[in-house]
Design an enzyme around this catalytic site. Structure first.
Site, PDB file in Angstrom:
ATOM      1  N   LEU A  13       0.844  -1.192   0.000  1.00  0.00           N
ATOM      2  CA  LEU A  13       0.000   0.000   0.000  1.00  0.00           C
ATOM      3  C   LEU A  13       0.880   1.244   0.000  1.00  0.00           C
ATOM      4  CD1 LEU A  13      -2.685  -1.072   2.624  1.00  0.00           C
ATOM      5  CD2 LEU A  13      -2.849  -1.138   0.123  1.00  0.00           C
ATOM      6  N   CYS A  14       0.410   2.297  -0.665  1.00  0.00           N
ATOM      7  CA  CYS A  14       1.134   3.562  -0.653  1.00  0.00           C
ATOM      8  C   CYS A  14       1.137   4.109   0.766  1.00  0.00           C
ATOM      9  CB  CYS A  14       0.491   4.552  -1.618  1.00  0.00           C
ATOM     10  SG  CYS A  14       0.994   4.240  -3.322  1.00  0.00           S
ATOM     11  N   PRO A  15       2.237   4.646   1.206  1.00  0.00           N
ATOM     12  CA  PRO A  15       3.365   5.145   0.415  1.00  0.00           C
ATOM     13  C   PRO A  15       4.513   4.152   0.237  1.00  0.00           C
ATOM     14  CG  PRO A  15       3.624   5.911   2.636  1.00  0.00           C
ATOM     15  CD  PRO A  15       2.350   5.104   2.599  1.00  0.00           C
ATOM     16  N   ASP A  40      -1.403  -0.772  -6.021  1.00  0.00           N
ATOM     17  CA  ASP A  40      -2.180   0.172  -5.217  1.00  0.00           C
ATOM     18  C   ASP A  40      -2.587   1.345  -6.117  1.00  0.00           C
ATOM     19  OD1 ASP A  40      -3.222   2.066  -3.498  1.00  0.00           O
ATOM     20  OD2 ASP A  40      -1.715   1.723  -1.951  1.00  0.00           O
ATOM     21  N   ASP A  46       0.749   9.073  -6.913  1.00  0.00           N
ATOM     22  CA  ASP A  46       1.910   9.261  -6.038  1.00  0.00           C
ATOM     23  C   ASP A  46       3.239   9.215  -6.792  1.00  0.00           C
ATOM     24  OD1 ASP A  46       0.139   9.463  -3.982  1.00  0.00           O
ATOM     25  OD2 ASP A  46       0.707   7.586  -2.996  1.00  0.00           O
TER      26      ASP A  46
END
Length: 77
Positions: A13-15, A40, A46
């Protein structure tokens, strides 16, 4: 496009994909491309945003064979 270094960030998952990109960008030479496979959905915004903030070139995205987006970043400095 071939990348000098490929990061497989599937399932992260980000970040986290961004963190991995930041950790590894120094492993490629200036002018080379690093690829980040990330599923993601936040990575779509991002990765380009990180490139703008860090003055790196966002080359674009292509799909891997399994359909996961692979984001391409050229190291500029």
């Amino acid at each position: 496009m071939s990348a000098a270094l490929e990061l497989d960030c599937r399932g992260m998952l980000c970040p986290r994909p961004i963190i991995e990109l930041a950790r590894n960008i120094g492993q490629v030479e200036v002018g080379e491309v690093i690829s980040v496979a990330a599923d993601d959905v936040a990575a779509r915004t991002d990765v380009p945003a990180w490139c703008r903030m860090r003055e790196q070139e966002y080359v674009g995205a292509e799909d891997a064979e399994d359909g996961v987006p692979v984001f391409l970043v050229r190291r500029l400095r």
